[in-house]
Write an enzyme that holds these catalytic residues in place. Sequence first.
Site, mmCIF file in Angstrom:
data_model
loop_
_atom_site.group_PDB
_atom_site.id
_atom_site.type_symbol
_atom_site.label_atom_id
_atom_site.label_comp_id
_atom_site.label_asym_id
_atom_site.label_seq_id
_atom_site.Cartn_x
_atom_site.Cartn_y
_atom_site.Cartn_z
ATOM 1 N N CYS A 1 0.862 -1.183 0.000
ATOM 2 C CA CYS A 1 0.000 0.000 0.000
ATOM 3 C C CYS A 1 0.897 1.232 0.000
ATOM 4 C CB CYS A 1 -0.868 -0.027 1.255
ATOM 5 S SG CYS A 1 -1.895 1.429 1.478
ATOM 6 N N CYS B 1 -0.672 3.464 -6.763
ATOM 7 C CA CYS B 1 -1.591 2.911 -5.766
ATOM 8 C C CYS B 1 -1.905 1.493 -6.226
ATOM 9 C CB CYS B 1 -2.871 3.736 -5.705
ATOM 10 S SG CYS B 1 -4.217 2.940 -4.786
HETATM 11 N N1 DGL Z 1 -3.975 0.495 -2.090
HETATM 12 C C1 DGL Z 1 -3.538 1.646 -1.426
HETATM 13 C C2 DGL Z 1 -2.353 2.327 -2.037
HETATM 14 O O1 DGL Z 1 -1.543 1.670 -2.672
HETATM 15 C C3 DGL Z 1 -4.502 2.496 -0.636
HETATM 16 C C4 DGL Z 1 -5.809 2.902 -1.240
HETATM 17 C C5 DGL Z 1 -6.737 3.567 -0.245
HETATM 18 O O2 DGL Z 1 -7.121 2.870 0.714
HETATM 19 O O3 DGL Z 1 -7.072 4.754 -0.419
HETATM 20 O O4 DGL Z 1 -2.159 3.499 -1.888
#
Ligand code: DGL
Length: 266
Positions: A78, A190
């Site tokens: 993440c 993301c």
């Molecule tokens: N999947 C996440 C990232 O890579 C976070 C997305 C979220 O929860 O806003 O930033």
Amino acid sequence: MTTSIIERRRIGFFDSGMGGLTVLHLAQQAYPEAEYIYYADVDNVPYGKKSKKTIKKLVFKAVQFLVDQDIDILVVACNTATSVCIKKLRQRYDLPIIGMEPAVKPAVQLLKRPQHRILVCATRLTLKEKKLKDLITNLEASDKTDLLSLQKLVAFAEAQDFDSKKVSKYLHKKFKDKDLRGYTAVVLGCTHFIYYRELIKEILPKDIEIIDGNAGTVARLLFFLEQFPQADDQSRPSKIKVYFSGRKQKSKVLKPFLKFLNQQER
Ligand code: DGL
């Protein structure tokens, strides 16, 4: 007779939701012998709209849970959580922790002409964070980089809406005001955005590269795995244990996501 103890590596993956699965999917292809534990904080997704203080609390709770499962390595799959608390996690826990950040470096390396630019897409919070600003500054790319939040894709992915008209309309609207011909590369910063790679590709001019950090993260994971002396048991297929905000789930909850990723690869 000698008995050899064969241990499986336990690799913890963490994300706010199902985005990190795009990284785990790749890791499993590269290293199928491990036992993977996937923690999605689905009760609190999206992180990108939350305060740093809240995210810190949520991430530490999730990571403690994974550490209690005796993981050998942690992948913070993440970008948002990484940008807020990777340093503090490394201070607190004594195990290899791999974080993710938007793959700006390989994108900058692709810049061909002085007037060309790159577009970094990420969550609202990742784009605001000092970590990304420092990364861009250190690469001397501040005057060549534009930022674009695609926050809504997180909710679309969680709802397993990978290719509806609604998603397509949203993406067209987001890219509409950008002079797309001026970009050499678009960075997907993301992990949720990976589900939309093909859709985004269709919107962008053909010669723009779409870059993400998933392969680099898995390469880093393999590097750490090489440091372990014991061999993994290669005779059994890899397993994924799943937890949603700490609650055990059947691994079939991952099916629609993995199915879509497999389709996208073809
Ligand atoms: N999947 C996440 C990232 O890579 C976070 C997305 C979220 O929860 O806003 O930033």
